[in-house]
Design an enzyme around this catalytic site. Structure first.
Site, PDB file in Angstrom:
ATOM      1  N   ASP A 174      11.955   5.669   4.552  1.00 42.55           N
ATOM      2  CA  ASP A 174      10.842   4.721   4.563  1.00 42.55           C
ATOM      3  C   ASP A 174      10.958   3.820   5.797  1.00 42.55           C
ATOM      4  O   ASP A 174      12.068   3.508   6.242  1.00 42.55           O
ATOM      5  CB  ASP A 174      10.953   3.855   3.284  1.00 42.55           C
ATOM      6  CG  ASP A 174       9.654   3.198   2.879  1.00 42.55           C
ATOM      7  OD1 ASP A 174       8.847   2.863   3.765  1.00 42.55           O
ATOM      8  OD2 ASP A 174       9.453   2.988   1.672  1.00 42.55           O
ATOM      9  N   GLU A 232       2.205   7.560  -0.137  1.00 43.18           N
ATOM     10  CA  GLU A 232       1.520   6.714   0.857  1.00 43.18           C
ATOM     11  C   GLU A 232       0.610   7.468   1.826  1.00 43.18           C
ATOM     12  O   GLU A 232       0.175   6.894   2.827  1.00 43.18           O
ATOM     13  CB  GLU A 232       2.500   5.822   1.625  1.00 43.18           C
ATOM     14  CG  GLU A 232       3.232   4.796   0.758  1.00 43.18           C
ATOM     15  CD  GLU A 232       2.384   3.585   0.347  1.00 43.18           C
ATOM     16  OE1 GLU A 232       1.296   3.370   0.950  1.00 43.18           O
ATOM     17  OE2 GLU A 232       2.801   2.871  -0.586  1.00 43.18           O
ATOM     18  N   HIS A 260       3.684   3.773  -3.038  1.00 44.54           N
ATOM     19  CA  HIS A 260       5.110   3.864  -3.355  1.00 44.54           C
ATOM     20  C   HIS A 260       5.497   3.147  -4.640  1.00 44.54           C
ATOM     21  O   HIS A 260       6.636   3.279  -5.099  1.00 44.54           O
ATOM     22  CB  HIS A 260       5.949   3.369  -2.168  1.00 44.54           C
ATOM     23  CG  HIS A 260       7.199   4.154  -1.959  1.00 44.54           C
ATOM     24  ND1 HIS A 260       7.929   4.110  -0.787  1.00 44.54           N
ATOM     25  CD2 HIS A 260       7.872   5.011  -2.788  1.00 44.54           C
ATOM     26  CE1 HIS A 260       8.991   4.907  -0.904  1.00 44.54           C
ATOM     27  NE2 HIS A 260       8.973   5.455  -2.107  1.00 44.54           N
TER      28      HIS A 260
END
Ligand SMILES: NC(=[NH2+])NCCC[C@H](N)C(=O)O
Ligand SMILES: [Mn+2]
Length: 349
Positions: free
Chosen positions: A159, A318, A136
């Site tokens: 997130d 990610e 990220h």
């Protein structure tokens, strides 16, 4: 988990992540035609930029994200929706592993700057800009490019984590936990970054926040950021959370878009960290936290984003196929690819 059928039927080959899966999906999608955001140049083009960064966190594998997402058929599925696909290849995320604090600072900053430049070019060309991570920390480049190109851009940060640490507040020293800290100007050491206004930022999916970040989030909320956690998803449902988040960012009626209503709205940047999703569904990522978004909740987020008619750029970050077995990795990759397609106009009907 692979489902094996005794004999081939209409659904044979619908196992997780094989090539037929993508091909079948592409054939279905070919029916669709998208109504792209008004600020994009015609024919509507999505510029894909790979950002194979792994220096923002401790594991090898996030660097394979762009290749995995391409192999999962992102380009073909976007093309089937009616997008022109302009794959601009990968940015150079090179740089040695370094000691020091924060960790690998030079490699992360250099990689993000090269994504920043590539993404700015793609915005200038009038493309929807899709950044394939990488960890990220790449949002330093992609979000900065969105703001530098169109200063009114709103950021939806989906997130498990708030990623608003600074080198001072971070306990890990990992820069994937800091992009918003830098972008918000909480640390001023990256002079090239444009400043993100907290009123232009909304969080969805939070459930693992460091003690110092908690204080930061309180201040950001006072300064006009929209901060929601999994508790709000529990309480309001994802529909309610998305409506509130998008309204807070200035989009009309949030997830229930009326074609014309957001015509002159600012662009929206979606930064989607795959760890927002529950690890039972998306296990192949480095910082797993239980209690995340369901499969449908994650898709709903992307569908509501598309319905604003204002998506200007997106990150998917990610994904790390090195941390699980192959089948779990493929499920995670396929979901990440499907979420991109959802945000870019794929609808159920
Ligand atoms: N993008 C991510 N997965 N970030 C995780 C950050 C975890 C933790 N808050 C840290 O700063 O180290
Ligand atoms: Mn994150």
């Amino acid at each position: 988990m692979q489902r094996r059928l005794l004999s081939g039927g209409p659904h044979a080959g619908l196992g997780v992540g094989n090539i037929r899966n993508t091909r079948e999906r592409v054939a279905e999608l070919a029916e669709a035609s998208i109504a792209a955001p008004a600020f994009l140049r015609q024919p509507a083009t999505v510029a894909i930029i790979g950002a194979p960064q792994n220096r923002g966190q401790p594991y090898i594998g996030t660097d394979r994200g762009p290749a995995l997402l391409r192999r999962a058929g992102v380009r073909e599925m976007l093309a089937s929706l009616g997008w022109r696909v302009d794959d601009r290849g990968d940015c150079d995320m090179g740089g040695p592993v370094e000691a020091g604090w924060p960790k690998n600072a030079a490699a992360v900053e250099a990689g993000s700057r090269s994504l920043f430049e590539a993404a700015k070019r793609a915005h200038a060309d009038g493309c929807l800009v899709l950044a394939l991570g990488g960890d990220h920390s790449i949002a330093l480049g992609s979000v900065a490019a969105a703001i530098a190109s169109r200063p009114e851009t709103r950021i939806l940060w989906v997130d498990a984590h708030a990623d608003c640490n600074t080198p001072e507040t971070s306990r890990s020293g990992n820069m994937h936990g800091m992009p918003l800290g830098y972008l918000l100007g909480l640390d001023g050491s990256m002079g090239w970054l444009p400043r993100l206004d907290p009123r232009h930022l909304a969080f969805v999916g939070l459930r693992d926040v460091d003690p110092e970040e908690r204080k930061t989030l309180r201040r950001l909320r006072d300064d006009g950021a929209f901060v929601s956690t999994m508790k709000e998803v529990d309480g309001l449902g994802i529909g309610g959370v998305m409506r509130e988040a998008l309204e807070a960012l200035g989009f009309f009626r949030g997830g229930h878009h009326d074609e014309k209503s957001n015509k002159n709205s600012p662009p929206l940047h979606l930064s989607f960290d795959i760890d927002a999703i529950d690890p039972q569904i998306a296990p192949a990522t480095g910082t797993v936290v239980r209690g995340g978004l369901s499969f449908r909740e994650a898709h709903y987020v992307c569908e509501a984003v598309w319905e604003t008619g204002a998506l200007g750029s997106m990150d998917i970050v990610e994904v790390n196929d090195g941390l699980t077995d192959a089948a779990q990795a493929q499920e995670t990759v396929d979901l990440a690819a499907a979420l991109v397609v959802s945000a870019c106009g794929d609808v159920i009907c």
